[in-house]
Design a protein around this motif. Structure first.
Motif, short mmCIF file in Angstrom:
data_model
loop_
_atom_site.label_atom_id
_atom_site.label_comp_id
_atom_site.label_asym_id
_atom_site.label_seq_id
_atom_site.Cartn_x
_atom_site.Cartn_y
_atom_site.Cartn_z
N PRO A 83 0.81 -1.23 0.00
CA PRO A 83 0.00 0.00 0.00
C PRO A 83 0.84 1.28 0.00
CG PRO A 83 -0.77 -1.55 1.69
CD PRO A 83 0.48 -2.13 1.12
N ASP A 84 2.07 1.22 0.51
CA ASP A 84 2.86 2.45 0.60
C ASP A 84 3.85 2.64 -0.56
OD1 ASP A 84 1.61 3.09 2.94
OD2 ASP A 84 3.06 1.98 4.17
N PHE A 85 3.78 1.77 -1.55
CA PHE A 85 4.70 1.89 -2.68
C PHE A 85 4.49 3.26 -3.34
CE2 PHE A 85 6.38 0.96 -6.92
CZ PHE A 85 7.55 0.30 -6.58
N LEU A 86 5.59 3.90 -3.75
CA LEU A 86 5.50 5.26 -4.30
C LEU A 86 5.24 5.24 -5.81
CD1 LEU A 86 8.63 6.78 -2.49
CD2 LEU A 86 6.22 7.09 -1.84
N PHE A 87 4.33 6.08 -6.25
CA PHE A 87 4.13 6.30 -7.69
C PHE A 87 4.23 7.79 -7.96
CE2 PHE A 87 2.06 2.17 -7.35
CZ PHE A 87 2.58 1.54 -8.47
N PHE A 88 4.82 8.12 -9.12
CA PHE A 88 5.02 9.53 -9.49
C PHE A 88 4.50 9.75 -10.90
CE2 PHE A 88 8.29 10.39 -6.23
CZ PHE A 88 8.65 9.09 -5.90
N ASN A 89 3.85 10.90 -11.10
CA ASN A 89 3.59 11.35 -12.45
C ASN A 89 4.87 12.02 -12.93
OD1 ASN A 89 2.87 12.64 -14.79
ND2 ASN A 89 1.19 13.84 -13.91
N GLY A 90 5.54 11.39 -13.90
CA GLY A 90 6.82 11.91 -14.38
C GLY A 90 6.74 12.36 -15.82
N LEU A 91 5.52 12.71 -16.28
CA LEU A 91 5.41 13.24 -17.64
C LEU A 91 6.03 14.63 -17.68
CD1 LEU A 91 1.75 12.26 -18.57
CD2 LEU A 91 3.84 11.32 -19.52
N PRO A 92 6.54 15.05 -18.84
CA PRO A 92 7.02 16.43 -18.91
C PRO A 92 5.89 17.39 -18.53
CG PRO A 92 7.64 15.21 -20.88
CD PRO A 92 6.70 14.33 -20.09
N THR A 93 6.22 18.38 -17.71
CA THR A 93 5.22 19.33 -17.19
C THR A 93 4.04 18.56 -16.60
OG1 THR A 93 5.84 20.66 -19.12
CG2 THR A 93 4.21 21.60 -17.63
N ALA A 94 4.34 17.79 -15.57
CA ALA A 94 3.38 16.86 -14.98
C ALA A 94 2.14 17.56 -14.43
CB ALA A 94 4.07 16.08 -13.87
N GLU A 95 2.27 18.85 -14.08
CA GLU A 95 1.12 19.55 -13.50
C GLU A 95 -0.11 19.44 -14.41
OE1 GLU A 95 4.22 20.79 -13.49
OE2 GLU A 95 4.62 21.95 -11.67
N LEU A 96 0.13 19.51 -15.73
CA LEU A 96 -1.00 19.51 -16.67
C LEU A 96 -1.86 18.26 -16.52
CD1 LEU A 96 -2.20 21.14 -19.12
CD2 LEU A 96 -1.04 19.50 -20.58
N THR A 97 -1.23 17.14 -16.22
CA THR A 97 -1.97 15.88 -16.16
C THR A 97 -2.26 15.42 -14.73
OG1 THR A 97 0.18 14.82 -16.46
CG2 THR A 97 -1.25 14.92 -18.39
N MET A 98 -1.96 16.24 -13.74
CA MET A 98 -2.20 15.82 -12.35
C MET A 98 -3.66 15.53 -12.03
SD MET A 98 0.22 14.77 -10.79
CE MET A 98 -0.50 14.49 -9.18
N PRO A 99 -4.63 16.27 -12.60
CA PRO A 99 -6.02 15.89 -12.29
C PRO A 99 -6.29 14.42 -12.64
CG PRO A 99 -5.95 18.06 -13.29
CD PRO A 99 -4.55 17.52 -13.38
N ALA A 100 -5.76 13.95 -13.77
CA ALA A 100 -5.97 12.55 -14.16
C ALA A 100 -5.20 11.60 -13.23
CB ALA A 100 -5.52 12.35 -15.61
#
Ligand SMILES: O=C([O-])C(=O)C[C@H](O)[C@@H](O)C(=O)[O-]
Length: 290
Positions: free
Chosen positions: A177-194
């Motif tokens: 349950p505590d495994f880390l996941f990151f949104n690492g797309l370029p300019t990740a803010e844009l896709t953070m809602p998803a």
């Protein structure tokens, strides 16, 4: 590993003669640290990992660890040929880094077991976040196997396939349950809602390098920035291969720190694109100051 908030991926400054500018890197880090990032990832993609010699990589990581001085975790890029990845991992360990962001092994493909062996060799040295991008695209069951490898603490996604990521997150977190996941797309803010929608809260912020005020305002919920700042920035970064890095360096220069240009095969932005970036920064700053 305790990571939260905006994750800072500093650029690696170069002098006019092409050598690494360690004092400028320290200043870049100090300026970012004033805005409270949750972690520092030195000599990664934005830090031109693929253009650094082993000695320069070690120097950049050493400067990051010294400048951060224990305030937040410091992670270092590693990857490419296994020998280089291990040397970078050991150097990062000696410098006192807390972990690694593992880039793909370039050129050579291999079966799943081969990639698992590559990851485990590096993760023996320091806690490791596997970077899914380029030649590394994980099937959800493969991600589960990698998450079981001792030392593997997270996966950073640079692919952007939400369907696959949702299945990956569910499968891995069912066991860990505590495994880390990151949104690492370029300019990740844009896709953070998803990404938030599938349970991924952590992301890398290239914008933090040159406009930490904007990156922090977005983290604190300023959604206006998505349409008026981040979407046009993503369009500009996508215009020329390598702009993902060279525009970020240009942004740092425009905010008053001479971090130099990029190394080949990347190219610096054209004057028109620099102007467009300057306009965008002005718009973003005006929004957050309102
Ligand atoms: O290795 C790296 O530098 C990254 O993956 C972080 C970047 O900030 C990336 O998210 C970007 O380029 O926006």
């Amino acid at each position: 590993m305790d990571l939260s908030g905006v994750l800072f991926f500093p650029v690696t400054p170069f002098r006019a003669d092409g050598t690494l500018a360690g004092d400028v890197l320290a200043e870049h880090l100090r300026r970012g640290l004033e805005h409270g990032p949750g972690g520092v990832f030195a000599a990664c993609g934005t830090g031109e990992f693929s253009a650094l010699s082993e000695a320069e990589h070690a120097e950049a990581v050493r400067i990051a660890v010294e400048t951060v001085n224990g305030r937040v975790p410091v992670l270092a890029g590693a990857g490419g040929p296994i020998g280089a990845a291990l040397a970078q991992a050991r150097a990062a360990g000696e410098a006192g880094a807390d972990g690694l962001l593992l880039m793909p092994p370039y050129l050579a493909g291999g079966p799943r077991e081969g990639y698992a062996a590559y990851v485990s060799a590096v993760a023996e040295v320091l806690p490791t976040i596997v970077y899914q991008r380029g030649s590394v695209v994980l099937e959800p069951d493969q991600a589960v196997e990698l998450a079981r490898v001792p030392g593997v603490v997270g996966i950073k996604d640079g692919v952007g396939d939400i369907d696959r990521m949702q299945r990956t997150v569910l499968a891995v977190r069912a066991e860990q349950p505590d495994f880390l996941f990151f949104n690492g797309l370029p300019t990740a803010e844009l896709t953070m809602p998803a990404y938030r929608g599938i349970g991924v809260e952590l992301y890398s912020s290239a914008v933090f390098c040159f406009a930490p005020e904007i990156a922090t305002a977005y983290l604190n919920g300023d959604e206006r920035l998505i349409e008026e700042f981040y979407a046009p920035l993503v369009r500009l970064r996508g215009k020329v291969p390598g702009y993902a890095v060279s525009l970020i360096k240009a942004g740092v220069r425009q905010r008053g720190l001479d971090v130099g240009g990029v190394r080949p095969p990347l190219v610096d932005p054209s004057p028109e694109d620099e102007e467009e970036l300057a306009r965008l920064i002005k718009t973003g700053l005006a929004l957050v100051e309102r």
